[in-house]
Design an enzyme around this catalytic site. Sequence first.
Site, PDB file in Angstrom:
ATOM      1  N   HIS A  83       0.890  -1.164   0.000  1.00 54.07           N
ATOM      2  CA  HIS A  83       0.000   0.000   0.000  1.00 54.07           C
ATOM      3  C   HIS A  83       0.923   1.206   0.000  1.00 54.07           C
ATOM      4  CE1 HIS A  83      -3.108   2.922   1.230  1.00 54.07           C
ATOM      5  NE2 HIS A  83      -2.146   3.414   1.996  1.00 54.07           N
ATOM      6  N   CYS A 116      -4.615   1.607  -4.667  1.00 53.75           N
ATOM      7  CA  CYS A 116      -3.893   2.717  -4.040  1.00 53.75           C
ATOM      8  C   CYS A 116      -2.601   3.050  -4.773  1.00 53.75           C
ATOM      9  CB  CYS A 116      -3.609   2.399  -2.577  1.00 53.75           C
ATOM     10  SG  CYS A 116      -2.666   0.865  -2.338  1.00 53.75           S
TER      11      CYS A 116
END
Length: 329
Positions: free
Chosen positions: A46, A117
């Site tokens: 992420h 993301c």
Amino acid sequence: STMTAVEAPAQTGANTVVLHVYDLSRGMARVMSQPLLGFTIDIIPHTGLVVYGREYFFSGGIVSEGVDAFAAAYGLPVHQRIELGTSEVPRMLFEEFLEGITHKYTAAKYDLATNNCNHFSNEAAEFLLGRGIPDEIVGLPQRLLATPVGQAVAPMLQAMQDPLQFRGTPGSAGGAPSMLPTLPAAPAPQPPLAQPTHTSAAPVAAGVLKAADAMAWQRILSAAAAGGRTVIADFYADWCGPCRRIAPAVEALSREFKHVVFVKVDVDRNQEIASRCGVSSMPTFKAFVDGREVGQMRGASAPALRAFVLQHARTPKPDGAVVLALEQL
């Protein structure tokens, strides 16, 4: 209303742009990837882009928080900090750019392979620097999904990178509000449907029902509760490949378990329902009894779905059968 930038003094001159990389697997990817996939994956990444003293990332929407606030709030330390370069782009111009792409980065449009993301971080970096983030981060999902095992564990990976589970908390980081987009308005309510006919002999309508809007959804839950029946809700999206693959199994189960109410909820058209039910990846199946959620299953495994239905199916009340006068698929 539109996304509002956090007020701050104007930023001028060169601003260092740093990529924060987090490991959503918490070390498990390095341990398990080689025996499962045949090659090593260090992390399930992420990422957030740090610039102007803020961290910008996609997590249910475009979020802006204080540097390291994400790590503190969710217990995920920064695995790696990568200095990408310096940008002459003023903060105000960058946040105007973010305003223009909020429609692309919403929970409903999240996709593990094409819109996660890391794709947001890549697009933001390209705007600031003229180049994106490392290809090995952006291209990781495609590498995984190109393997049979990767396809099998895709629902687990989707859950790891789930945008809503890592959504920024408004008011964190010293009271500064999160930068969140306004999601598209829910579809206009449909005209009221005919009232269901209540008789002790009338069966629940066969097949899979469709919740056209929040009003229809509530009527399904209420009618099923009155008849003592379990509701199995299939939260799906038209663009979701696994959702399309599992659809025939859902229809077959609705014919097998005639005393269970099966209902499909399109998350793109019913974002209010999806948000209220905490749906953050597709497909998600939820079981409801007496209007209350009693179970959840994610992924597109037909055997697992059948076991889930068996686990939660109720025997209807002998005198509680009702007709659900709702539009069928």
